[in-house]
Design a protein around this motif. Structure first.
Motif, PDB file in Angstrom:
ATOM      1  N   VAL A 299       0.889  -1.123  -0.051  1.00 14.55           N
ATOM      2  CA  VAL A 299       0.017  -0.191  -0.141  1.00 14.55           C
ATOM      3  C   VAL A 299       0.871   1.396  -0.031  1.00 14.55           C
ATOM      4  O   VAL A 299       1.794   1.371   0.979  1.00 14.55           O
ATOM      5  CB  VAL A 299      -0.686   0.168   1.200  1.00 14.55           C
ATOM      6  N   VAL A 300       0.731   2.149  -0.742  1.00 11.84           N
ATOM      7  CA  VAL A 300       1.117   3.427  -0.739  1.00 11.84           C
ATOM      8  C   VAL A 300       0.335   4.486  -0.185  1.00 11.84           C
ATOM      9  O   VAL A 300      -0.733   4.669  -0.887  1.00 11.84           O
ATOM     10  CB  VAL A 300       1.875   3.973  -2.275  1.00 11.84           C
ATOM     11  N   TYR A 301       0.695   5.214   0.579  1.00 11.73           N
ATOM     12  CA  TYR A 301      -0.362   6.106   1.244  1.00 11.73           C
ATOM     13  C   TYR A 301       0.515   7.403   1.319  1.00 11.73           C
ATOM     14  O   TYR A 301       1.465   7.813   2.009  1.00 11.73           O
ATOM     15  CB  TYR A 301      -0.352   5.607   2.755  1.00 11.73           C
ATOM     16  N   SER A 302       0.005   8.510   0.696  1.00  6.98           N
ATOM     17  CA  SER A 302       0.799   9.561   0.565  1.00  6.98           C
ATOM     18  C   SER A 302      -0.024  11.033  -0.013  1.00  6.98           C
ATOM     19  O   SER A 302      -1.123  10.875  -0.133  1.00  6.98           O
ATOM     20  CB  SER A 302       2.208   9.610  -0.316  1.00  6.98           C
ATOM     21  N   GLY A 303       0.624  12.181   0.081  1.00  9.30           N
ATOM     22  CA  GLY A 303      -0.240  13.266  -0.157  1.00  9.30           C
ATOM     23  C   GLY A 303      -0.174  13.717  -1.731  1.00  9.30           C
ATOM     24  O   GLY A 303       0.487  12.908  -2.604  1.00  9.30           O
ATOM     25  N   ASP A 304      -0.931  14.615  -2.246  1.00 10.68           N
ATOM     26  CA  ASP A 304      -1.189  14.922  -3.393  1.00 10.68           C
ATOM     27  C   ASP A 304       0.316  15.717  -4.071  1.00 10.68           C
ATOM     28  O   ASP A 304       0.885  15.229  -5.255  1.00 10.68           O
ATOM     29  CB  ASP A 304      -2.185  16.028  -3.398  1.00 10.68           C
TER      30      ASP A 304
ATOM     31  N   VAL B 122      -2.528   2.533  -4.161  1.00 11.68           N
ATOM     32  CA  VAL B 122      -2.188   3.975  -3.869  1.00 11.68           C
ATOM     33  C   VAL B 122      -3.248   4.788  -3.382  1.00 11.68           C
ATOM     34  O   VAL B 122      -4.345   4.942  -4.055  1.00 11.68           O
ATOM     35  CB  VAL B 122      -1.606   4.604  -5.429  1.00 11.68           C
ATOM     36  N   ILE B 123      -3.076   5.171  -1.904  1.00 14.04           N
ATOM     37  CA  ILE B 123      -3.937   5.825  -1.538  1.00 14.04           C
ATOM     38  C   ILE B 123      -3.681   7.428  -1.351  1.00 14.04           C
ATOM     39  O   ILE B 123      -2.471   7.516  -0.644  1.00 14.04           O
ATOM     40  CB  ILE B 123      -4.503   5.445  -0.142  1.00 14.04           C
ATOM     41  N   CYS B 124      -3.997   8.538  -1.916  1.00 10.01           N
ATOM     42  CA  CYS B 124      -3.565   9.787  -1.868  1.00 10.01           C
ATOM     43  C   CYS B 124      -4.539  10.747  -0.984  1.00 10.01           C
ATOM     44  O   CYS B 124      -5.808  10.885  -1.266  1.00 10.01           O
ATOM     45  CB  CYS B 124      -3.570  10.232  -3.202  1.00 10.01           C
ATOM     46  N   VAL B 125      -4.183  11.229   0.047  1.00 12.45           N
ATOM     47  CA  VAL B 125      -4.942  12.104   0.611  1.00 12.45           C
ATOM     48  C   VAL B 125      -4.639  13.498   0.064  1.00 12.45           C
ATOM     49  O   VAL B 125      -3.629  13.955   0.050  1.00 12.45           O
ATOM     50  CB  VAL B 125      -4.429  12.298   2.312  1.00 12.45           C
ATOM     51  N   ASN B 126      -5.676  13.979  -0.706  1.00  7.51           N
ATOM     52  CA  ASN B 126      -5.547  15.311  -1.408  1.00  7.51           C
ATOM     53  C   ASN B 126      -6.148  16.427  -0.618  1.00  7.51           C
ATOM     54  O   ASN B 126      -7.491  16.644  -0.625  1.00  7.51           O
ATOM     55  CB  ASN B 126      -6.301  14.992  -2.705  1.00  7.51           C
TER      56      ASN B 126
ATOM     57  N   PHE C 277      -2.806  -1.834 -10.480  1.00  8.64           N
ATOM     58  CA  PHE C 277      -2.618  -0.447  -9.976  1.00  8.64           C
ATOM     59  C   PHE C 277      -3.971  -0.070  -9.622  1.00  8.64           C
ATOM     60  O   PHE C 277      -4.891   0.093 -10.411  1.00  8.64           O
ATOM     61  CB  PHE C 277      -1.883   0.118 -11.013  1.00  8.64           C
ATOM     62  N   CYS C 278      -4.214   0.202  -8.175  1.00  3.26           N
ATOM     63  CA  CYS C 278      -5.417   0.730  -7.691  1.00  3.26           C
ATOM     64  C   CYS C 278      -5.069   2.200  -7.318  1.00  3.26           C
ATOM     65  O   CYS C 278      -4.214   2.312  -6.489  1.00  3.26           O
ATOM     66  CB  CYS C 278      -6.046  -0.147  -6.879  1.00  3.26           C
ATOM     67  N   PHE C 279      -6.147   3.175  -7.472  1.00  2.00           N
ATOM     68  CA  PHE C 279      -5.990   4.499  -6.945  1.00  2.00           C
ATOM     69  C   PHE C 279      -7.237   4.938  -6.242  1.00  2.00           C
ATOM     70  O   PHE C 279      -8.206   4.910  -6.730  1.00  2.00           O
ATOM     71  CB  PHE C 279      -5.555   5.463  -8.101  1.00  2.00           C
ATOM     72  N   ILE C 280      -6.958   5.229  -5.174  1.00  2.00           N
ATOM     73  CA  ILE C 280      -8.077   6.258  -4.220  1.00  2.00           C
ATOM     74  C   ILE C 280      -7.597   7.675  -3.909  1.00  2.00           C
ATOM     75  O   ILE C 280      -6.581   7.822  -3.262  1.00  2.00           O
ATOM     76  CB  ILE C 280      -8.529   5.196  -2.911  1.00  2.00           C
ATOM     77  N   GLU C 281      -8.286   8.436  -4.412  1.00  2.00           N
ATOM     78  CA  GLU C 281      -8.152   9.835  -4.030  1.00  2.00           C
ATOM     79  C   GLU C 281      -9.160  10.414  -2.918  1.00  2.00           C
ATOM     80  O   GLU C 281     -10.307  10.222  -2.933  1.00  2.00           O
ATOM     81  CB  GLU C 281      -8.274  10.751  -5.216  1.00  2.00           C
ATOM     82  N   ILE C 282      -8.690  10.697  -1.867  1.00  2.00           N
ATOM     83  CA  ILE C 282      -9.453  11.202  -0.778  1.00  2.00           C
ATOM     84  C   ILE C 282      -9.459  12.758  -0.511  1.00  2.00           C
ATOM     85  O   ILE C 282      -8.211  13.207  -0.129  1.00  2.00           O
ATOM     86  CB  ILE C 282      -9.347  10.669   0.528  1.00  2.00           C
ATOM     87  N   ILE C 283     -10.263  13.478  -0.796  1.00  2.00           N
ATOM     88  CA  ILE C 283     -10.316  14.989  -0.646  1.00  2.00           C
ATOM     89  C   ILE C 283     -10.569  15.118   0.953  1.00  2.00           C
ATOM     90  O   ILE C 283     -11.130  14.713   1.694  1.00  2.00           O
ATOM     91  CB  ILE C 283     -11.605  15.544  -1.389  1.00  2.00           C
ATOM     92  N   SER C 284      -9.548  16.108   1.452  1.00  2.00           N
ATOM     93  CA  SER C 284      -9.409  16.167   2.683  1.00  2.00           C
ATOM     94  C   SER C 284      -8.931  17.440   3.306  1.00  2.00           C
ATOM     95  O   SER C 284      -8.189  18.195   2.607  1.00  2.00           O
ATOM     96  CB  SER C 284      -8.046  15.002   3.284  1.00  2.00           C
ATOM     97  N   PRO C 285      -9.672  17.969   4.564  1.00  2.70           N
ATOM     98  CA  PRO C 285      -9.412  19.163   4.979  1.00  2.70           C
ATOM     99  C   PRO C 285      -7.930  19.435   5.486  1.00  2.70           C
ATOM    100  O   PRO C 285      -7.319  18.438   6.068  1.00  2.70           O
ATOM    101  CB  PRO C 285     -10.241  19.407   6.170  1.00  2.70           C
ATOM    102  N   CYS C 286      -7.468  20.675   5.377  1.00  8.20           N
ATOM    103  CA  CYS C 286      -6.272  21.092   5.839  1.00  8.20           C
ATOM    104  C   CYS C 286      -6.562  22.442   6.467  1.00  8.20           C
ATOM    105  O   CYS C 286      -6.331  23.538   5.783  1.00  8.20           O
ATOM    106  CB  CYS C 286      -4.935  21.098   4.876  1.00  8.20           C
ATOM    107  N   PRO C 287      -7.196  22.441   7.469  1.00  9.45           N
ATOM    108  CA  PRO C 287      -7.874  23.770   8.170  1.00  9.45           C
ATOM    109  C   PRO C 287      -6.915  24.547   8.355  1.00  9.45           C
ATOM    110  O   PRO C 287      -6.952  26.016   8.024  1.00  9.45           O
ATOM    111  CB  PRO C 287      -8.613  23.289   9.342  1.00  9.45           C
ATOM    112  N   THR C 288      -5.605  24.173   8.872  1.00  7.66           N
ATOM    113  CA  THR C 288      -4.316  25.130   9.187  1.00  7.66           C
ATOM    114  C   THR C 288      -4.190  26.004   8.099  1.00  7.66           C
ATOM    115  O   THR C 288      -3.819  27.181   8.423  1.00  7.66           O
ATOM    116  CB  THR C 288      -3.382  24.375   9.840  1.00  7.66           C
TER     117      THR C 288
END
Ligand SMILES: Cc1ncc(C[n+]2csc(CCOP(=O)(O)OP(=O)(O)O)c2C)c(N)n1
Ligand code: SF4
Ligand code: SF4
Ligand code: SF4
Ligand SMILES: [Mg+2]
Lengths: 72, 296
Positions: free
Chosen positions: B101-106, B129-133, B204-215
């Motif tokens: 599993v690859v877990y990383s940012g945009d 591949v899991i991308c926290v965007n 090759f599997c890709f999941i994009e997760i739209i996620s808050p960066c409030p700071t």
């Protein structure tokens, strides 16, 4: 007896309010008390309404709360 | 640590706990940051998938999201910036039995690591591949990245972003991904289900997760805190499974199309390798065995 229960680890909480907002049966509210880091953790205001669905647990970004079903 | 406010059974534990290096919690993420929420979904997906956790590895690059590998109670590796995918590719080639599993940012996956992403997808390398965007380079202070939408204010675009952003799901599909989905951190159940689905899917599997960066992101754009962002996601998201990815581009405050967009079968890297070598070399080609060292 309520179908479920909710457990809160007060010291992990950062007071984001996700659990309060997305609990389907409005079991929680943010407390006016502070934890030692100065955040307001949630408190249970309607324990009897808790289904143990654990949505609060899935939403909590700080792993500070979870719900589970009571054994029947 | 003061525990719960109501009586709970003594043996009750948070379902995420077995998947965390608990001694490292509390984590560094800000109040209302969405990354932790995605980790809950990942833990539940692992739980449901019943995978042997000795055969699951997680690889992250650098960034706030990159910290996930360090909090997950799995074989973890925190690589250099942008290099999660090549590291993961090496792991997979050396030990094909591993679920990697690859877990990383945009920023990590699509700027400095962008080439690795498209080529791993092209080869249909068996990576999840899991991308926290969060639409920005968060860890370094909120700069414009390749996924930052038009008109957004960032540290490096104080007058607004004017260059077009990548549509990550369209990019993944065009490059050859076998599975492509997008959710937001509001969609916890659907996200957990997608994560579970990719654990069973080859390729090759890709999941994009739209996620808050409030700071950094939400604050600069006057979009409120984490909770406001979650409510915004709830309001503007539209579930459209199977939607053409070309119609799924993101804007600053418009609709967010979510769902599973692509689920197809393409020959994987090993299949293509073995087929070609067998064709060319015949009996002289020996298909490499999984180089598993037994119970490690
Ligand atoms: C080679 C290299 N270049 C630049 C950096 C600085 N850097 C650290 S994290 C980061 C961006 C992270 O953005 P993203 O992947 O979106 O993760 P986030 O923090 O948003 O979760 C950058 C540019 C670095 N660590 N190494
Ligand atoms: S979701 Fe978690 S961190 Fe946020 S208020 Fe509830 S318990 Fe605290
Ligand atoms: S377990 Fe479900 S019903 Fe109980 S507090 Fe959590 S979200 Fe609400
Ligand atoms: S800077 Fe943004 S992405 Fe990083 S932990 Fe804080 S809220 Fe999350
Ligand atoms: Mg980012």
């Amino acid at each position: 007896m309520a179908k479920g229960f909710v457990a809160i680890t007060v010291e992990r909480c950062k007071g984001c309010g996700f659990c309060v907002e997305f609990c389907p049966t409005k079991v929680l509210t943010l407390s006016s008390a502070f934890n030692s880091k100065g955040y307001h953790p949630p408190q249970v205001v309607a324990a009897d309404k808790c289904s143990g669905c654990d949505l609060c647990g899935m939403y909590c970004p700080d792993f500070a709360i979870f719900g589970a079903r009571n054994a029947r | 640590m003061s525990e719960c406010l109501v009586d709970i059974p003594a043996d009750a534990i948070n379902p995420v706990e077995p998947y965390l290096r608990s001694e490292r919690i509390p984590h560094i993420w800000c109040p209302g940051c969405g990354i932790g929420t995605t980790v809950n979904c990942f833990a539940r997906a692992l739980d449901e998938s019943k995978l042997d956790l000795n055969k699951v590895a997680i690889v992250s690059g650098i960034g706030c999201t990159g910290r996930v590998a360090g909090y997950a109670a799995l074989d973890s590796f925190h690589t250099t910036h942008g290099r999660a995918i090549p590291f993961a590719t090496g792991l997979k080639l050396a030990n094909p039995e591993l679920q990697v599993v690859v877990y990383s940012g945009d920023g990590d996956l699509f700027a400095i690591g962008g080439n690795h992403f498209i080529h791993a997808a092209r080869r249909n390398m068996d990576l999840k591949v899991i991308c926290v965007n969060n639409l920005t380079y968060a860890m370094t202070g909120g700069q414009t990245g390749p996924a930052t939408p038009d008109h957004v204010i960032s540290t490096t675009s104080p007058y607004g972003v004017f260059e077009p952003a990548f549509n990550l799901v369209q990019l993944a599909e065009a490059a050859g991904a076998a599975y492509v989905a997008r959710w937001t951190t509001f969609h916890v159940k659907q996200l957990a289900r997608s994560m579970e689905e990719v654990m069973k899917k080859r390729g090759f599997c890709f999941i994009e997760i739209i996620s808050p960066c409030p700071t950094l992101y939400q604050r600069r754009n006057k979009m409120g805190d984490g909770l406001d962002t979650m409510k915004f996601y709830k309001q503007v998201s539209k579930i459209r499974n199977g939607a053409p990815t070309s119609e799924c581009g993101l804007t600053k405050s418009g609709e967010i199309v979510v769902g599973k967009f692509v689920d197809r079968d393409r020959p994987g890297y090993f299949e293509m390798l073995n087929a070609q070598m067998t064709e060319t070399l015949g009996d002289r080609y020996v298909i490499p065995e999984a180089s598993s060292c037994g119970d490690c």
